[in-house]
Design an enzyme around this catalytic site. Structure first.
Site, short mmCIF file in Angstrom:
data_model
loop_
_atom_site.label_atom_id
_atom_site.label_comp_id
_atom_site.label_asym_id
_atom_site.label_seq_id
_atom_site.Cartn_x
_atom_site.Cartn_y
_atom_site.Cartn_z
N ARG A 186 0.84 -1.20 0.00
CA ARG A 186 0.00 0.00 0.00
C ARG A 186 0.88 1.25 0.00
NH1 ARG A 186 -4.25 0.11 4.56
NH2 ARG A 186 -5.13 1.77 3.28
N CYS A 242 -1.22 6.24 8.99
CA CYS A 242 -1.56 4.95 8.37
C CYS A 242 -2.65 5.24 7.35
CB CYS A 242 -1.99 3.94 9.42
SG CYS A 242 -3.37 4.48 10.45
#
Length: 286
Positions: A186, A242
């Site tokens: 990611r 995050c």
């Protein structure tokens, strides 16, 4: 004392009156699953707090997928559950501690330091054949007064300034370090299943949050974590993010366990960053 406690530590103190156990189980994509699991069985005496209903505020145009809850709204919810300023809180989940760490961070942000995370979570507790129940406790409401710690938080404006200063020829060597806590795929922009855009904030370095833990869900030792974060200056200011401000929290816990003291959370994280069309996006390794 460490920010985490063992199963046997909790078992020995299971019914101490000053303690509140909080079940934080939650499954992304299945918003009712956590509460249903709690209602089916939980650690005796535990109350339930929901990631999206209690530990976040409603989603808006900005602020990410899990915006921070209003401090006074959260304080009122805690007080209703019998959690006061003299309470010791032990939080657990079944998601490698990420939701429990969110509560751990939030309580400290509200000025409450007496909060811990149960290592291994509910499944590990049950695997030891420690007691579980479906009984939901009756709690006497308490009073929870907040003492907000603003130095624990960073917003999108501060992250933008950090990136702008980093790009400047006159950039200070003492600029904050930006840590992306997501999985490498990611971070690199190779895949994205939760947010509308892939990649990372330019200049961020990748430290996947799960790499701070052992296979049994316990956190690595302080020495192991110091080695894990060896590339970071302990005197540096660090901003952690995050996808939505949840899995950054176990990384913050691990950084503090390793001896880092100037650590802040970018609460909106990647999902907030990409909500501004003008914000740049990077892919690949830094």
């Amino acid at each position: 004392m460490d920010a985490t406690v063992t199963k046997r530590w909790l078992l020995a103190r299971l019914y101490e009156p000053e303690q509140t156990i909080v079940d934080c189980r939650f499954t992304l994509g299945k918003p009712e699953a956590g509460r249903e699991s709690y209602e089916q069985e939980h650690i005796p005496g535990a109350v339930y707090l929901d990631l999206e209903h209690d530990l976040s505020s409603p989603v808006g145009e900005h602020g990410g997928r899990h915006p921070l809850p209003d401090p006074q709204v959260l304080a009122a919810r805690l007080a209703k559950l019998g959690i006061g300023n003299g309470s010791r809180i032990v939080a657990y989940d079944d998601e490698s501690g990420m939701n429990a760490a969110r509560l751990w961070w939030l309580l400290r942000y509200l000025g409450h330091e007496n909060v811990f995370i149960l290592e291994g979570g509910f499944s590990a507790w049950k695997a030891e054949k420690f007691p579980v129940t479906d009984h939901q406790p009756v709690r006497v409401p308490s009073t929870f007064a907040t003492n907000i710690q603003p130095q624990m938080l960073a917003d999108v404006g501060e992250v933008r300034l950090q990136k702008a200063s980093a790009a400047s020829s006159s950039a200070s060597p003492a600029l904050p370090v930006l840590i992306d806590s997501r999985a490498g795929e990611r971070y690199q922009g190779k895949e994205e299943t939760l947010d509308k855009k892939a990649g990372h904030i330019p200049g961020a370095v990748n430290y996947f949050w799960k790499n701070t833990q052992n296979e049994d869900g316990s956190y690595k030792s302080s020495e192991q974590l110091e080695e894990h974060f060896a590339g970071l200056d302990k005197d540096a200011e660090i901003i952690v993010y995050c996808g939505s401000g949840v899995t950054a929290c176990p990384n913050i816990l691990a950084l503090e366990k390793a001896g880092y003291r100037k650590v802040r959370l970018y609460a909106g994280s990647w999902s907030d960053w990409i909500s501004y069309e003008e914000n740049p996006i990077a892919t690949g390794e830094e």
